[in-house]
Design an enzyme around this catalytic site. Structure first.
Site, PDB file in Angstrom:
ATOM      1  N   SER A 270      -9.126   1.686   3.602  1.00 57.90           N
ATOM      2  CA  SER A 270      -8.575   2.549   2.322  1.00 57.90           C
ATOM      3  C   SER A 270      -7.405   1.361   1.151  1.00 57.90           C
ATOM      4  O   SER A 270      -6.893   2.030   0.444  1.00 57.90           O
ATOM      5  CB  SER A 270      -7.616   4.159   3.538  1.00 57.90           C
ATOM      6  OG  SER A 270      -6.899   2.845   4.386  1.00 57.90           O
TER       7      SER A 270
ATOM      8  N   LYS B 148       0.556  -1.417  -0.129  1.00 62.13           N
ATOM      9  CA  LYS B 148      -0.157  -0.178   0.566  1.00 62.13           C
ATOM     10  C   LYS B 148       0.587   0.958  -0.092  1.00 62.13           C
ATOM     11  O   LYS B 148       1.753   1.038   0.668  1.00 62.13           O
ATOM     12  CB  LYS B 148      -1.553  -0.455   1.384  1.00 62.13           C
ATOM     13  CG  LYS B 148      -1.591   1.061   1.404  1.00 62.13           C
ATOM     14  CD  LYS B 148      -2.570   0.778   2.453  1.00 62.13           C
ATOM     15  CE  LYS B 148      -3.662   1.841   2.784  1.00 62.13           C
ATOM     16  NZ  LYS B 148      -4.757   1.321   3.525  1.00 62.13           N
TER      17      LYS B 148
ATOM     18  N   SER C  25      -9.592  -0.959   7.385  1.00 58.44           N
ATOM     19  CA  SER C  25      -9.130  -1.055   6.031  1.00 58.44           C
ATOM     20  C   SER C  25      -8.302  -2.392   5.516  1.00 58.44           C
ATOM     21  O   SER C  25      -7.970  -2.243   4.218  1.00 58.44           O
ATOM     22  CB  SER C  25      -8.327  -0.335   5.603  1.00 58.44           C
ATOM     23  OG  SER C  25      -8.471   1.419   5.849  1.00 58.44           O
TER      24      SER C  25
END
Ligand SMILES: *[C@@H]1O[C@H](CO)[C@@H](O)[C@H](O)[C@H]1NC(C)=O
Ligand SMILES: *[C@@H]1O[C@H](CO)[C@@H](O)[C@H](O)[C@H]1NC(C)=O
Ligand SMILES: *[C@@H]1O[C@H](CO)[C@@H](O)[C@H](O)[C@H]1NC(C)=O
Length: 532
Positions: free
Chosen positions: A201, A126, A225
């Site tokens: 996210s 990420k 997330s």
């Protein structure tokens, strides 16, 4: 406590928003209708655990595996827009070095497995987690680029174990949304339906892993997330017991020493067996004592379920999620001959408010208002709010809204917060008692499968399904349970008491065996091409 008036008001507010947003999202998403092609290369259907073994046994080279994944990234990214910055050339070079080392035969297979459990395995990260030299701006527009100066702790550990980062993946701006778009890389789309969100996210990670363009990845979780994107994409994610993994090297960071009680980094994978493999590699030596290797006897576990927090603020679960939960319960009852009991926790209906308050009480999370000179202070929020209102802001709505909302919560009376915390203590000890060291809780991750892009603007109250376990600090695994009639992934969370991550991981593995785990996107498209 949130009285029925306030509950009614919140529900009224989102109903109003729905009237505007719901029809608008049909229009906005109308042109997104390309179908992400399904994977075909058989290499893409093997777990990281299996691939690592094959590489060690010289049945296959790391270069072959890394190249297969790079090819797949190039194939799917035009459909998903999940990659912020690729690292393909470096990755191939690193794979070749590893292949040379294996060919040199200096170490036995057992030694390699022990020292380098991820030897030669490609991974994605990420973008909010630092990978040296790679983009690490978390979707924020800067006049200059600020590539990461060094690897985050967990990335360093993954690479020391032999993993090879091939790309960093998209997030909402500063990870502050449950959908994935920002003004640097744009919008990330769901591989099962371009019109739909991948969640957030960790949305870029989940989209790539679900489309078989990555096999393992790492993400972060302050409000779901590591669980919502896996649920929307039909793969596995695990929010570990607090502090099991270091949170060093994440953007945004936070000065509050209690941040890592609520915020966690963790693995996202396509195959359940890779979750413990990754956790063992990534955990920090100073972390809590979680017995990841301890065998779990499922016949001796207690199983509980809940359908939600009973707050009347969140939506009740829809039929797809309800069916998935029933299916999971029925399987446990039929296989282990135990009843899956409903867990009743006194005052649970206050948990929605408690988790929102506890998370907003975290001080000094870096955000767009953080004073660049004095990290512990905010600059004035109103100029940016005004700019946003007239369409002149570089920042996305949720990041702009964070300022006024934080100010609102900070201004509420402290006595009242203390009262809430007292109720919270009661809820915590009830969970602790019920779950002990021998029970898991099946809990929805969200009331519905993935929705059309931007519908989060009237569904955001449902974050209560996720934030509850950040506030409680309990480990939770997102586990897929198949596809809905419309072909969308659906799944649940499996929760256990602190330091019992091995229980949720074992149950996730069992459900994968029972229900098939990950299903490739648009598989039918492929079948119809083959038969045509
Ligand atoms: C970023 O914002 C600018 C101005 O609002 C806009 O012109 C540009 O297209 C945006 N870029 C992305 C990727 O959304
Ligand atoms: C939620 O709604 C039900 C039915 O209207 C009601 O009985 C219950 O008291 C409500 N719960 C809360 C916490 O307001
Ligand atoms: C995010 O912010 C940028 C800059 O204001 C804007 O261009 C983009 O459209 C925003 N996206 C959404 C969905 O608000």
């Amino acid at each position: 406590m949130l009285n029925s008036c306030m509950r009614w008001f919140l529900r009224f507010l989102v109903s109003l928003l729905a009237i505007i947003v719901h029809p608008l999202t049909y229009l906005i998403n109308i042109k997104r209708n390309k179908k992400c092609p399904p994977p075909t290369n058989p290499l893409l259907f093997k777990s990281a655990t299996t691939l690592a073994m094959m590489i060690r046994n010289k049945q296959i080279t790391s270069e072959e595996v890394v190249s297969a994944y790079i090819e797949r990234c190039k194939e799917v990214n035009p459909y998903l827009n999940a990659i912020v910055e690729p690292r393909y050339d470096m990755a191939i070079k690193e794979a070749r070095c590893i292949d040379k080392m294996i060919a040199s035969n200096e170490r036995s297979n057992e030694d390699l497995a022990k020292e380098y459990p991820l030897l030669g395995i490609p991974m994605t990260v990420k973008e909010s987690i630092a990978v040296e030299g790679m983009s690490n701006d978390c979707g924020t527009v800067f006049p200059y680029r600020m590539p990461a100066k060094k690897d985050a702790d967990i990335v360093r550990r993954a690479r020391a174990a032999g993993a090879i980062p091939i790309a960093v993946t998209n997030t909402p701006q500063l990870c502050m949304n449950w959908e994935t778009y920002n003004n640097v890389s744009g919008l990330t789309m769901n591989p099962y339906d371009q019109k739909r969100t991948t969640g957030g996210s960790s949305g870029g990670e989940a989209a790539l892993i679900a489309s078989a363009a990555s096999i393992i990845g790492v993400g972060s979780d302050i409000a779901g997330s590591l669980r919502l994107p896996p649920m929307f994409n039909g793969i596995f994610g695990h929010k570990p017991t607090p502090k099991l993994l270091s949170i060093e090297g994440h953007v945004p960071d936070c000065l509050d020493p209690e941040f890592d009680e609520y915020f966690a980094l963790g693995p996202i994978t396509r195959y359940a067996e890779d979750l413990p493999l990754l956790l063992k590699v990534l955990r920090q030596p100073t972390g809590p004592d979680v017995p990841l290797d301890k065998p779990v006897d499922l016949t001796r576990l207690k199983f509980y379920y809940m359908e939600g927090d009973g707050s009347n603020v969140t939506d009740k679960i829809g039929s797809d999620v309800k069916q998935a939960l029933e299916k999971a319960k029925a399987y446990i009852t039929a296989t282990y001959n135990v009843e899956v009991k409903e867990l009743n926790i006194a005052n649970i209906e206050h948990m929605w408010e408690i988790s929102v308050r506890v998370l907003f009480n975290i001080q000094h999370v870096r955000n767009i208002y953080t004073d660049p000179e004095k990290r512990d202070q905010l600059i004035s929020v109103w100029p940016e709010v005004l700019k946003k209102m007239i369409g002149m802001s570089d920042h996305n709505f949720t990041c702009v809204a964070y300022g006024p909302i934080k100010k609102f919560f900070d201004a509420l009376p402290k006595n009242y917060y203390k009262k809430l915390l007292k109720v919270f203590d009661g809820i915590k000890s009830e969970f602790n008692e019920a779950l002990s060291d021998d029970a898991v809780l099946l809990f929805p991750a969200f009331p519905y499968p993935a929705h059309l892009h931007y519908r989060i603007f009237y569904k955001f109250l449902n974050c209560g399904y996720l934030t509850i376990f950040n506030a409680l600090g309990l480990p939770a695994t997102a586990c897929p349970l198949g596809l809905t009639n419309k072909g969308l992934p659906v799944g649940i969370q499996i929760v256990a008491n602190k330091c019992n991550d091995h229980l949720t991981l074992a149950v996730a593995k069992e459900f994968e065996k029972a229900f098939g785990g990950w299903t490739p996107p648009n598989k039918d498209l492929f079948n119809s091409i083959k038969t045509a």
